[in-house]
Design an enzyme around this catalytic site. Structure first.
Site, PDB file in Angstrom:
ATOM      1  N   GLU B 147     -26.687  30.723 -56.946  1.00 38.34           N
ATOM      2  CA  GLU B 147     -25.625  31.515 -57.583  1.00 38.34           C
ATOM      3  C   GLU B 147     -24.260  30.940 -57.211  1.00 38.34           C
ATOM      4  OE1 GLU B 147     -26.287  33.558 -59.789  1.00 38.34           O
ATOM      5  OE2 GLU B 147     -24.891  35.249 -59.883  1.00 38.34           O
ATOM      6  N   THR B 200     -16.619  35.382 -66.387  1.00 39.88           N
ATOM      7  CA  THR B 200     -16.786  36.155 -65.151  1.00 39.88           C
ATOM      8  C   THR B 200     -15.577  35.994 -64.240  1.00 39.88           C
ATOM      9  OG1 THR B 200     -19.140  35.745 -65.283  1.00 39.88           O
ATOM     10  CG2 THR B 200     -18.310  36.488 -63.167  1.00 39.88           C
TER      11      THR B 200
END
Lengths: 326, 326
Positions: B147, B200
């Site tokens: 991630e 994001t």
């Protein structure tokens, strides 16, 4: 605060002549749950004896154990003021006569929910005297109003566990939403009250209005972990979760020897250690009474070594809430 | 991030020739649990096919469904980079040859944990191909590193539910502490992805560093209520708890028709409605698939009326996590 509009039927033939009740002390915040969590302990607590008398009105007969600090004036004393509020809500203020004896078995201004214990004892007593026209849940808004009278704000994190027993969550205030949480069997509290003066109002004013979002995230990760730990009776998870990164660093300043007491509690095997409510009482949360007792005893010994007087209470987390003594 | 120092024994005779796995999309935050809660859904999700080949090294054979947006370079693609990281950790990078086909069944940049699904699929695939030398819990730090490669930060609120299935709580990061929460049987998600671009990074930058303590208290009252609601399968408590007073007001600005979609979802009977991760996908949480379906359909119809293209997914909360397809 909405006190409800329900109509209650009081059967005068069933009103008792007298009753004596106990309501427990409480540990607000439960370390990581500022303003939303709290739990009750089996002792200490406050006792209210209530007598039905012929002359209408609510009066305080006596207060024992308050060192003269609480008002005897029925409009100013929280217990009698709450009882009056409930009688007025029931339309009985002109008809019923009630006299109250309050015995405080716990110190005032200690961070153990002293006013809440008295408020809950008073309201629980009058409701029982009247044959329980209100449910426990219906008493809650009156308890919150009592807390507002006593402290100037209607927080429920002491009155909720004092009234309902066990561990309570105030999910929200609009409307008041109190959730009872499970109590793991072996959860004990070792409480020490260092006899120094920390007014709740000052302790609250120290707290900053804004906090770092990242600290808030840490806090709600911990509170979520604690709730899961309570449901799972997972003492290790409970221990990992009970940290307060937001409020403790500020309030600990007001409490002498705070970090040394914390070191002692954790070395004694406590799951966690922190401030009870706004302090100055501190609490060691432990698995089993032995560890709670050891932590509290060693903390008290340290305070004695520092020439600080203290009181010590070791108790299971209470599950029953207030009770009728006779 | 500590990737562990445990020594693993790999039995080369048991390494599979090929494997195909699925890893689910995830809804991070679960409305009131910013950065700590997340859940997986049964679909959509990503598929990874992995082949053992003679020539050592990790290579991407093909990527389908990404509209050419993902890198084929094995050092830059998150899936292959994670696989390389795990092989290197196991000391196999010089010996083993692996080729990967990634099929994306979900949109990129949608707020549904697209990179996490790919990362988890890749790591789950290589671990299975090797005969599962690592447990699921041991795979977690590698997923978090994946991630970090994909998004620039090592948040775990998408990879945790993608890897473990169900609803997960990241209690804390130091060390990483992931708690699996119970999933009430009838909990469904109606997800709509309005096809607008909300990176994001921008969505995160909008969020203020400091928040009001009183709002943080509201938020942790709600997250505590949600955890209790999940344990009790109390859908009403779940509904009362799933409100986000901190993040939603800021991020909703980036999502067209957000408040109208919310009105539609709640009118359709959803327990709650909010942003999935950093958006722009939105999610209606509902009791039962019918309500989730109705909410998502009516939201999508509204977006169509506004000339906004969208994708719709209705799914139970996933409980199994990633799975081997063959």
């Amino acid at each position: 605060m909405e006190l409800g509009k329900k109509q209650y039927q009081i059967d005068f033939s069933k009103i008792l002549d007298q009753i004596r009740v106990f309501a427990p002390a409480t540990v607000a915040n439960m370390i990581c749950g500022f303003d939303v969590l709290g739990f009750a302990v089996d002792h200490p607590g406050d006792e209210v004896a209530m007598y039905r008398v012929a002359e209408p009105g609510v009066r305080i007969r006596s207060i024992v154990g308050d060192e003269g600090r609480l008002p005897l004036d029925a409009d100013k004393n929280t217990v009698s003021a709450c009882v009056k509020m409930l009688l007025s809500h029931l339309g009985l203020q002109e008809e019923l006569g009630v006299e109250i004896e309050l015995t405080k078995h716990m110190p005032i201004g200690s961070g153990l929910g002293s006013s809440s214990a008295s408020t809950v004892a008073g309201l629980f007593a009058i409701n029982n005297l009247l044959g329980n026209p209100l449910s426990t849940a219906e008493l809650m808004p009156f308890c919150v109003e009592g807390e507002r009278l006593a402290c100037g704000h209607g927080h429920a994190d002491n009155v909720a566990p004092a009234l309902m027993g066990g561990i309570t969550l105030i999910r929200g205030y609009n409307p008041l939403d109190v959730i009872k949480l499970p109590v793991p069997d072996e959860l004990y509290a070792g409480i020490v009250f260092p006899q120094v003066d920390v007014p709740t109002r000052d302790a609250r004013q120290l707290i900053k209005e804004k906090v770092l979002l990242k600290d808030a995230v840490t806090q709600w990760g911990n509170i979520a972990g604690l709730i899961a730990g309570l449901y799972e009776s997972d003492y290790d998870l409970i221990s990992r979760s009970m940290h307060d990164v937001l409020i403790e660093p500020t309030r600990a300043i007001l409490i002498p020897e705070f970090y040394e007491m914390k070191r002692i509690a954790l070395a004694a095997g406590a799951l966690s250690f922190g401030i009870s409510g706004s302090g100055p009482s501190v609490v060691a949360i432990a698995r089993g009474s032995d560890i709670a007792e050891r932590a509290a005893t060693e903390i008290q010994q340290h305070l004695t070594d520092c020439d600080i007087d203290s009181l010590k209470y070791v108790s299971a987390v209470n599950v029953g809430g207030p009770k009728v003594l006779g």
